[in-house]
Scaffold this motif. Structure first.
Motif, PDB file in Angstrom:
ATOM      1  N   LYS A 124       0.806  -1.216   0.000  1.00 26.04           N
ATOM      2  CA  LYS A 124       0.000   0.000   0.000  1.00 26.04           C
ATOM      3  C   LYS A 124       0.841   1.269   0.000  1.00 26.04           C
ATOM      4  O   LYS A 124       0.442   2.288  -0.557  1.00 26.04           O
ATOM      5  CB  LYS A 124      -0.939   0.005   1.214  1.00 26.04           C
ATOM      6  N   SER A 125       1.996   1.234   0.631  1.00 23.07           N
ATOM      7  CA  SER A 125       2.795   2.441   0.790  1.00 23.07           C
ATOM      8  C   SER A 125       3.884   2.599  -0.262  1.00 23.07           C
ATOM      9  O   SER A 125       4.688   3.527  -0.184  1.00 23.07           O
ATOM     10  CB  SER A 125       3.452   2.450   2.184  1.00 23.07           C
ATOM     11  N   VAL A 126       3.934   1.698  -1.269  1.00 25.06           N
ATOM     12  CA  VAL A 126       4.981   1.771  -2.290  1.00 25.06           C
ATOM     13  C   VAL A 126       4.337   1.732  -3.666  1.00 25.06           C
ATOM     14  O   VAL A 126       3.251   1.169  -3.842  1.00 25.06           O
ATOM     15  CB  VAL A 126       5.996   0.618  -2.137  1.00 25.06           C
ATOM     16  N   PRO A 127       4.998   2.316  -4.669  1.00 30.32           N
ATOM     17  CA  PRO A 127       4.449   2.266  -6.031  1.00 30.32           C
ATOM     18  C   PRO A 127       4.622   0.885  -6.643  1.00 30.32           C
ATOM     19  O   PRO A 127       5.535   0.140  -6.290  1.00 30.32           O
ATOM     20  CB  PRO A 127       5.294   3.304  -6.779  1.00 30.32           C
ATOM     21  N   LEU A 165      10.554  -1.083   1.096  1.00 29.94           N
ATOM     22  CA  LEU A 165       9.419  -1.359   1.956  1.00 29.94           C
ATOM     23  C   LEU A 165       9.639  -0.781   3.351  1.00 29.94           C
ATOM     24  O   LEU A 165      10.772  -0.703   3.833  1.00 29.94           O
ATOM     25  CB  LEU A 165       9.183  -2.867   2.062  1.00 29.94           C
ATOM     26  N   ASN A 166       8.563  -0.381   3.978  1.00 30.67           N
ATOM     27  CA  ASN A 166       8.630   0.147   5.333  1.00 30.67           C
ATOM     28  C   ASN A 166       9.246  -0.889   6.265  1.00 30.67           C
ATOM     29  O   ASN A 166       8.952  -2.087   6.169  1.00 30.67           O
ATOM     30  CB  ASN A 166       7.216   0.511   5.801  1.00 30.67           C
ATOM     31  N   MET A 171       8.955  -8.223   9.224  1.00 28.54           N
ATOM     32  CA  MET A 171       8.678  -9.580   9.682  1.00 28.54           C
ATOM     33  C   MET A 171       8.254 -10.478   8.525  1.00 28.54           C
ATOM     34  O   MET A 171       8.461 -11.692   8.552  1.00 28.54           O
ATOM     35  CB  MET A 171       7.601  -9.553  10.758  1.00 28.54           C
ATOM     36  N   VAL A 172       7.642  -9.891   7.473  1.00 26.36           N
ATOM     37  CA  VAL A 172       7.250 -10.681   6.300  1.00 26.36           C
ATOM     38  C   VAL A 172       7.961 -10.241   5.026  1.00 26.36           C
ATOM     39  O   VAL A 172       7.995 -10.998   4.055  1.00 26.36           O
ATOM     40  CB  VAL A 172       5.721 -10.601   6.072  1.00 26.36           C
ATOM     41  N   GLY A 173       8.511  -9.031   5.016  1.00 27.79           N
ATOM     42  CA  GLY A 173       9.100  -8.514   3.786  1.00 27.79           C
ATOM     43  C   GLY A 173      10.563  -8.168   3.879  1.00 27.79           C
ATOM     44  O   GLY A 173      11.082  -7.418   3.044  1.00 27.79           O
ATOM     45  N   HIS A 174      11.274  -8.721   4.860  1.00 23.12           N
ATOM     46  CA  HIS A 174      12.673  -8.347   5.082  1.00 23.12           C
ATOM     47  C   HIS A 174      13.546  -8.671   3.877  1.00 23.12           C
ATOM     48  O   HIS A 174      14.406  -7.883   3.488  1.00 23.12           O
ATOM     49  CB  HIS A 174      13.197  -9.079   6.320  1.00 23.12           C
ATOM     50  N   PRO A 335      15.970  -9.107  10.770  1.00 24.08           N
ATOM     51  CA  PRO A 335      14.855  -8.174  10.587  1.00 24.08           C
ATOM     52  C   PRO A 335      14.492  -7.484  11.893  1.00 24.08           C
ATOM     53  O   PRO A 335      14.417  -8.129  12.945  1.00 24.08           O
ATOM     54  CB  PRO A 335      13.711  -9.086  10.123  1.00 24.08           C
ATOM     55  N   PRO A 336      14.254  -6.179  11.854  1.00 17.65           N
ATOM     56  CA  PRO A 336      13.726  -5.506  13.057  1.00 17.65           C
ATOM     57  C   PRO A 336      12.293  -5.959  13.302  1.00 17.65           C
ATOM     58  O   PRO A 336      11.512  -6.103  12.362  1.00 17.65           O
ATOM     59  CB  PRO A 336      13.799  -4.021  12.687  1.00 17.65           C
TER      60      PRO A 336
END
Length: 381
Positions: A124-127, A165-166, A171-174, A335-336
């Motif tokens: 949602k937050s990326v193009p 990515l934010n 946790m899922v997109g590292h 990952p944080p």
């Protein structure tokens, strides 16, 4: 001797504690360390499970993949969608293009996304990337050139990096790379008109298990289907194994707790002479018991509170990455974690009660027995 207010008794209790400063400080630090160890272990396990449950809540109802003797195989996209939608109870069926590739930093997961291939809240937050563009997970380093990324799979492609990515999605997109679906096909060697897998939506989660036989029967090739409930079970099983590693740290904590209780009891017994002296000076049994209670509370309440605060900060501090190093096998750039704090207060309260009540009993029981005894018995020793 009767105290007209509780403050002189409180002051006397604090003064008596600091007659033994080393023992008092060591006891305080021991309780802080014990609550921190137990609280961190239990809170980490609970927070991981809660966060995973929240993430899996938005996952597909059913994932369908084609299997072959060599492993996973691509599926004909249009035919698979048509066959899945023919099953009563299926609301929608969509394709996904994804797989693994090598990057300068190691293996990464590549997903092909555009408006027809969304990836939920993650994107949602990326193009949406166009051909030749990529959006990187927060844990991926591009290498020598920070503006491009070279990926090698069935083919080798170089992508221009347009966004990241934010960190809250780590946790899922590292280790995730988002590219255009056509680029994903080319990189992963998936022919046009084929898909990596199929995601199926149903009206209610309980219907997913019921339609599995019908869904498997419409495909002319063997498939492997995973429901959301099954995926959650797989994660819980993996989490349980990880939690087993976490709980190993509880064993030294329990042993330390036993030593603390024994030390407190021995310390109170060693001070029985003081109890006899107080009674000889006119202190009542109630005065002595109240003083011992205040002494226990002056050490115990701040120590338990400090341990709860430290364990909460270690686990639920936004962006905490130490669990990846210590428990989950990440050697570089873990990952944080942005874990869900739901239920944290209850877990920490249980730990506080588990530690504080036995400590309080260990501090008061010898003192109570001494307070009701004849002071002569202690003064003659």
């Amino acid at each position: 001797m009767k105290f007209r207010s509780s403050f002189p008794l409180f002051a006397w209790s604090v003064r008596d504690l600091f007659r033994y400063p080393l023992e008092t400080i060591l006891l305080f630090l021991s309780i802080v360390a014990l609550v921190t160890i137990l609280g961190t272990a239990l809170l980490l396990s609970q927070a991981l499970s809660t966060t995973a449950g929240r993430l899996l809540k938005d996952s597909p109802s059913i994932v369908v993949r084609r299997v072959s003797p060599l492993g996973w195989s691509p599926m004909p996209a249009e035919e698979s969608i048509r066959l899945a939608r023919s099953v009563p109870g299926v609301l929608n069926a969509r394709i996904r293009i994804w797989g693994t590739a090598n990057s300068p930093a190691g293996p990464v997961t590549v997903f092909g996304i555009d408006r027809s291939h969304p990836l939920g809240d993650l994107t949602k937050s990326v193009p949406s990337p166009e051909r030749g563009e990529a959006v990187l997970g927060a844990g991926i380093t591009a290498g020598a050139n920070p503006d491009s990324l070279k990926l090698t799979g069935h083919n080798t492609l170089i992508f221009n990096i347009i966004d990241t990515l934010n960190a809250k999605t780590s946790m899922v997109g590292h280790d995730l790379v988002l590219v255009h679906p056509d680029d994903a096909r080319q990189l992963l060697g998936i022919a046009e008109g084929y898909t990596s897998d199929l995601i199926v939506d149903v009206f209610h989660e309980t219907e997913a298990e019921a339609i599995l036989p019908d869904l498997a029967g419409v495909f002319p090739w063997p498939v492997r289907m995973t429901t959301r409930t099954e995926a959650a079970g797989i994660y819980i099983s993996a989490s349980a194994r990880q939690s087993g590693i976490v709980y190993i740290t509880v064993i030294p904590g329990i042993l330390a707790f036993a030593f603390i209780v024994v030390g407190v009891v021995k310390g109170q017994i060693g001070q029985n002479c003081n109890v006899g002296l107080f009674k000889a000076l006119g202190w009542t049994t109630t005065n002595i018991f109240q003083m011992q209670l205040l002494k226990a509370l002056v050490i115990g309440i701040p120590a338990v509170t400090a341990g709860m605060i430290v364990s909460y900060g270690l686990v639920l501090r936004p962006g905490s990455s130490w669990p990846g190093y210590l428990f989950f096998g990440w050697k570089d750039n873990p990952p944080p974690l942005f874990l869900n704090a739901s239920g944290a207060f209850l877990v920490l309260t249980e730990v506080a009660v588990l530690v504080f009540l036995p400590y309080l009993a260990a501090a008061l029981w010898p003192a109570l027995r001494a307070a009701v005894s004849d002071p002569q018995d202690f003064l003659e020793r």
